[in-house]
Enzyme design. Sequence first.
Site, PDB file in Angstrom:
ATOM      1  N   ASP A  80      35.126  23.509  18.889  1.00 34.59           N
ATOM      2  CA  ASP A  80      35.115  24.565  19.889  1.00 34.59           C
ATOM      3  C   ASP A  80      33.473  24.559  20.273  1.00 34.59           C
ATOM      4  O   ASP A  80      32.642  24.824  19.651  1.00 34.59           O
ATOM      5  CB  ASP A  80      35.208  26.055  19.252  1.00 34.59           C
ATOM      6  CG  ASP A  80      36.669  26.364  18.877  1.00 34.59           C
ATOM      7  OD1 ASP A  80      37.574  26.072  19.648  1.00 34.59           O
ATOM      8  OD2 ASP A  80      36.926  26.944  17.870  1.00 34.59           O
ATOM      9  N   ARG A  88      29.742  25.107  18.061  1.00 31.51           N
ATOM     10  CA  ARG A  88      29.626  24.867  16.652  1.00 31.51           C
ATOM     11  C   ARG A  88      28.878  23.711  16.337  1.00 31.51           C
ATOM     12  O   ARG A  88      28.013  23.643  15.163  1.00 31.51           O
ATOM     13  CB  ARG A  88      31.091  24.096  16.241  1.00 31.51           C
ATOM     14  CG  ARG A  88      32.186  25.090  16.798  1.00 31.51           C
ATOM     15  CD  ARG A  88      32.457  26.286  15.833  1.00 31.51           C
ATOM     16  NE  ARG A  88      33.585  26.971  16.365  1.00 31.51           N
ATOM     17  CZ  ARG A  88      33.797  28.322  16.236  1.00 31.51           C
ATOM     18  NH1 ARG A  88      32.556  28.917  16.358  1.00 31.51           N
ATOM     19  NH2 ARG A  88      34.752  28.833  16.580  1.00 31.51           N
ATOM     20  N   ARG A 149      31.506  34.574  27.761  1.00 31.58           N
ATOM     21  CA  ARG A 149      32.273  33.279  27.697  1.00 31.58           C
ATOM     22  C   ARG A 149      33.400  33.004  29.067  1.00 31.58           C
ATOM     23  O   ARG A 149      33.737  31.754  29.073  1.00 31.58           O
ATOM     24  CB  ARG A 149      33.150  33.276  26.456  1.00 31.58           C
ATOM     25  CG  ARG A 149      32.476  33.386  25.328  1.00 31.58           C
ATOM     26  CD  ARG A 149      33.650  33.816  24.017  1.00 31.58           C
ATOM     27  NE  ARG A 149      34.466  32.741  23.783  1.00 31.58           N
ATOM     28  CZ  ARG A 149      35.537  32.899  22.892  1.00 31.58           C
ATOM     29  NH1 ARG A 149      35.924  33.924  22.433  1.00 31.58           N
ATOM     30  NH2 ARG A 149      36.321  31.955  22.991  1.00 31.58           N
ATOM     31  N   LYS A 179      41.819  27.981  28.335  1.00 33.06           N
ATOM     32  CA  LYS A 179      42.126  28.943  27.432  1.00 33.06           C
ATOM     33  C   LYS A 179      41.797  30.192  28.153  1.00 33.06           C
ATOM     34  O   LYS A 179      40.817  30.391  29.341  1.00 33.06           O
ATOM     35  CB  LYS A 179      41.647  28.894  26.063  1.00 33.06           C
ATOM     36  CG  LYS A 179      40.001  28.910  26.108  1.00 33.06           C
ATOM     37  CD  LYS A 179      39.715  28.280  24.685  1.00 33.06           C
ATOM     38  CE  LYS A 179      38.150  28.587  24.456  1.00 33.06           C
ATOM     39  NZ  LYS A 179      37.794  28.314  23.075  1.00 33.06           N
ATOM     40  N   HIS A 180      42.379  31.418  27.759  1.00 36.22           N
ATOM     41  CA  HIS A 180      43.608  31.726  26.751  1.00 36.22           C
ATOM     42  C   HIS A 180      44.912  32.379  27.642  1.00 36.22           C
ATOM     43  O   HIS A 180      44.556  33.537  27.731  1.00 36.22           O
ATOM     44  CB  HIS A 180      43.333  32.830  25.780  1.00 36.22           C
ATOM     45  CG  HIS A 180      41.854  32.409  24.928  1.00 36.22           C
ATOM     46  ND1 HIS A 180      40.473  32.659  25.358  1.00 36.22           N
ATOM     47  CD2 HIS A 180      41.562  31.842  23.777  1.00 36.22           C
ATOM     48  CE1 HIS A 180      39.707  32.266  24.532  1.00 36.22           C
ATOM     49  NE2 HIS A 180      40.309  31.893  23.497  1.00 36.22           N
ATOM     50  N   HIS A 192      40.938  38.513  17.114  1.00 37.38           N
ATOM     51  CA  HIS A 192      40.472  37.742  16.018  1.00 37.38           C
ATOM     52  C   HIS A 192      40.819  38.878  14.919  1.00 37.38           C
ATOM     53  O   HIS A 192      41.061  38.584  13.804  1.00 37.38           O
ATOM     54  CB  HIS A 192      39.174  37.543  15.830  1.00 37.38           C
ATOM     55  CG  HIS A 192      38.667  36.472  16.411  1.00 37.38           C
ATOM     56  ND1 HIS A 192      38.196  36.488  18.040  1.00 37.38           N
ATOM     57  CD2 HIS A 192      38.387  35.006  16.272  1.00 37.38           C
ATOM     58  CE1 HIS A 192      38.097  35.430  18.620  1.00 37.38           C
ATOM     59  NE2 HIS A 192      38.153  34.273  17.562  1.00 37.38           N
ATOM     60  N   ASP A 262      46.234  29.248  20.090  1.00 39.96           N
ATOM     61  CA  ASP A 262      44.933  29.650  19.619  1.00 39.96           C
ATOM     62  C   ASP A 262      45.111  29.667  18.025  1.00 39.96           C
ATOM     63  O   ASP A 262      46.176  29.317  17.682  1.00 39.96           O
ATOM     64  CB  ASP A 262      44.583  31.304  20.201  1.00 39.96           C
ATOM     65  CG  ASP A 262      43.197  31.418  19.951  1.00 39.96           C
ATOM     66  OD1 ASP A 262      42.331  30.579  19.385  1.00 39.96           O
ATOM     67  OD2 ASP A 262      42.625  32.507  20.532  1.00 39.96           O
TER      68      ASP A 262
END
Length: 483
Positions: A80, A88, A149, A179-180, A192, A262
């Site tokens: 990601d 990351r 984002r 995405k998403h 999440h 996801d």
Amino acid sequence: MSVEEKAGQVLMPVYAGTDAEAQAAAIERLHLAGSIIMGDNIPLDARGQADPAAMTAVNARLAKAAKADGRPWPGLIGVDQEGGIVTRLGAPLTEWPTALSYGAAGSAPLAKDAGRALAAEIASLGFTVDFAPDADVTIGPADPTIGARSMSGNPDAAGTLAVAFSQGMQEAGVLPAVKHFPGHGSVTVDSHQDLPVQPAGIAELEARDWKPFRAAIAVGMPMVMTGHIAVPALQPGVPASLSGPTYAALRGMGFKGVAVTDALNMGAVQQQYPGGSAATAALAAGADLLLMPTDVGEAHTAIVSAVAAGTLPAARLDEAAVRVATMMTWRGRATSPPAGSAPAGAAPGSGADTSARVSAAAVTVLSGHCDAPIVEGSIRIAGGSAQDRARFEAAAAKAGLGTGAGPLVSLIGYAGRPVGGDIAVALDAPWPLQDSTAPVKIALYGRTPGAFDALVAVLAGKATAPGKLPAAVGSYPAGTGCP
């Protein structure tokens, strides 16, 4: 391929720590598609920075494991790496501003350059997939998960920019995953933690959330990620990632590529689908690639057992495995360097100039001077993180601007609150500016060294602020900015 091999081909797990041997063994034993690399998997050097050589070695080991059973296509080695908060791989790789920067800059060619530069660096480390870009259309401060984002609050702009960024990624040899779907920028719960519910009807989704996905599908993007969002208009109470009607809607748009879920270990799924049941439910619904099951061995066993029991049609597993294998075969052919030449890729940090160009094109003045210096001589700095303030001071020093006296510049970090002072600067999403009392309000959309250079240039009157708000901020409508 055997049923066991096909079941592995649709699974892309995560692992813990920086020792990849157990993951490589699991990939070989279960015939897995590959692996995703998360933050805690990244080897660090003595300075605490990402170690490119060690990361390349890890990825090579995982890629070798993915081909151990003789399959001729490369493995999926994913990450990601969106830029902004979802990053990351940090230094020495290039640091990128938030995706909302592209909406503020309003330039598809610039977004494509950024996608290419970002992907080239991770391609050189052996990554074949990046779970980016985010094609969600943000609704503003009520959107707790996506925010900056998102590339834009305008559906058409979000689609154009996501496509351009994706095409740049592909040119560098990395597969994007748009995405998403069916859109995470217009729900008010973070998947999440819990299951968001999208109350919009199909007509509203078509007019807003689905437009960027239609744009991506129209140009043949290879992969779309489904989100953990319940859409009552499609199937009440079921996450889109595990919903047959959702995959039917996606395929109804003409999508023929790989539908990837996801992460299946997220709260929105785990609460409803314990054990390996999430994997089989997603696969039965129409998913082709199952990302980060909580226990990959359990998920693999569940898929094999479901096929044997007849609860998962063998033809559905075949379809999913063929799509994944086809995508990776295509990528391998499309990115193979000519015989005798070096692999494609770019040195870590090589995208810094492009990152700086993005921020310089995005910086937006909501209120304040557009045609004269905003500050002269010296400034005071408050707010943000210690790193933000240090970077700001360094940028000011380079530009001959002193610190410690003069107008107060208040920095607003990620999810920060409104501020006072003389100049308010939002470093992430611009929403906190709407209630800030500073007479000058600036949206920067990033906290990279290049972003602070762009901020200082505007404050000192050495550059204009060309950016336009990509989404409304309180009473400031989308499109607000210097003429």
